[in-house]
Design a protein around this motif. Structure first.
Motif, PDB file in Angstrom:
ATOM      1  N   TYR A  46       0.830  -1.204   0.000  1.00  0.00           N
ATOM      2  CA  TYR A  46       0.000   0.000   0.000  1.00  0.00           C
ATOM      3  C   TYR A  46       0.866   1.257   0.000  1.00  0.00           C
ATOM      4  N   ASN A  47       0.468   2.229  -0.789  1.00  0.00           N
ATOM      5  CA  ASN A  47       1.062   3.553  -0.744  1.00  0.00           C
ATOM      6  C   ASN A  47       0.244   4.425   0.202  1.00  0.00           C
ATOM      7  N   THR A  48       0.802   5.550   0.584  1.00  0.00           N
ATOM      8  CA  THR A  48       0.079   6.470   1.466  1.00  0.00           C
ATOM      9  C   THR A  48      -1.254   6.872   0.840  1.00  0.00           C
ATOM     10  N   GLY A  49      -2.306   6.704   1.629  1.00  0.00           N
ATOM     11  CA  GLY A  49      -3.633   7.069   1.140  1.00  0.00           C
ATOM     12  C   GLY A  49      -4.417   5.918   0.550  1.00  0.00           C
ATOM     13  N   ASP A  50      -3.790   4.762   0.353  1.00  0.00           N
ATOM     14  CA  ASP A  50      -4.512   3.602  -0.182  1.00  0.00           C
ATOM     15  C   ASP A  50      -5.540   3.096   0.827  1.00  0.00           C
ATOM     16  N   LYS A  51      -6.687   2.679   0.328  1.00  0.00           N
ATOM     17  CA  LYS A  51      -7.681   2.038   1.169  1.00  0.00           C
ATOM     18  C   LYS A  51      -7.369   0.548   1.257  1.00  0.00           C
ATOM     19  N   VAL A  52      -7.920  -0.114   2.282  1.00  0.00           N
ATOM     20  CA  VAL A  52      -7.676  -1.545   2.466  1.00  0.00           C
ATOM     21  C   VAL A  52      -8.125  -2.331   1.244  1.00  0.00           C
ATOM     22  N   CYS A  53      -9.183  -1.859   0.598  1.00  0.00           N
ATOM     23  CA  CYS A  53      -9.728  -2.569  -0.555  1.00  0.00           C
ATOM     24  C   CYS A  53      -8.876  -2.423  -1.805  1.00  0.00           C
ATOM     25  N   CYS A  54      -8.025  -1.402  -1.809  1.00  0.00           N
ATOM     26  CA  CYS A  54      -7.375  -1.043  -3.072  1.00  0.00           C
ATOM     27  C   CYS A  54      -5.869  -0.862  -2.901  1.00  0.00           C
TER      28      CYS A  54
END
Length: 200
Positions: free
Chosen positions: A149-157
């Motif tokens: 995950y990058n900063t700001g990513d949601k768990v779903c994406c």
């Protein structure tokens, strides 16, 4: 009779020595763009002994407190967020047990373990507790995937995924292959980038 025999033989695809069981209510660590699941197979190549994976993990001193706490009570329908796969990974007489523990809410993997039967008990020979981890079996080898995950990513994406492959060598699992995939922003084409496995 001959035709019937040929028909029945054609319906048996053969397997990789993998048997998967579980009570997880949904696929683990789904990002909407990539879902890893254990290789399907009708049965294991050797008789297997069904284990109580929840108790196995709870009593394991190598398992972190957060994972044990997640198994304090079942999710909906009185089912625990645990998936169990029986497979021949360590060349032992009995099938090894691969256990994935997930969150109840979104089925994100929080712990993956491999247990090897030794002297009538099961020994923890692999553990990874970095979310979102998921362990499966691919062509008789242990394959571990993690969403990145990058900063700001949601768990779903998730923005990408790391996949590591391990072989049982010298009495332990040794990583020998790794690749990283960056997901495209529009959910389309993915680009895989091989990475060298770390040296011992």
């Amino acid at each position: 009779m001959a035709a019937l025999s040929l028909l029945l033989a054609g319906c048996n695809p053969g397997g990789e020595g993998v048997r998967t069981e579980g009570t997880a209510s949904s696929p683990p660590a789904s990002t909407g763009r990539s879902v890893h699941a254990p290789s399907p197979s009708p049965s294991v190549s050797a008789p297997y002994e069904k284990v109580d994976a929840v108790e196995l993990v709870k009593k394991d001193p190598k398992v972190g407190d957060d994972v044990k706490k997640s198994l304090g009570k079942p999710c909906a329908a009185e089912e625990y967020p645990v998936e169990v796969t029986y497979a021949a990974l360590t060349h032992a007489e009995d099938p090894d047990v691969v256990v994935n523990v997930m969150t109840c809410a979104d089925s994100v993997g929080i712990g993956s373990y491999v247990y090897r039967k030794k002297g009538g008990t099961y020994e923890n020979v692999f553990a990874d507790e970095q979310p979102s981890v998921y362990a499966g079996v691919n062509k008789g080898e242990l394959e571990v995937s993690k969403q990145t995950y990058n900063t700001g990513d949601k768990v779903c994406c998730a923005s990408g995924e790391d996949v590591m492959t391990y072989r049982w060598t010298g009495g332990r699992f040794v990583e020998y292959a790794r690749y990283h995939t960056d997901y495209s922003n529009n959910g389309g084409t993915e680009t895989a980038t091989p990475e060298p496995a770390p040296e011992d």
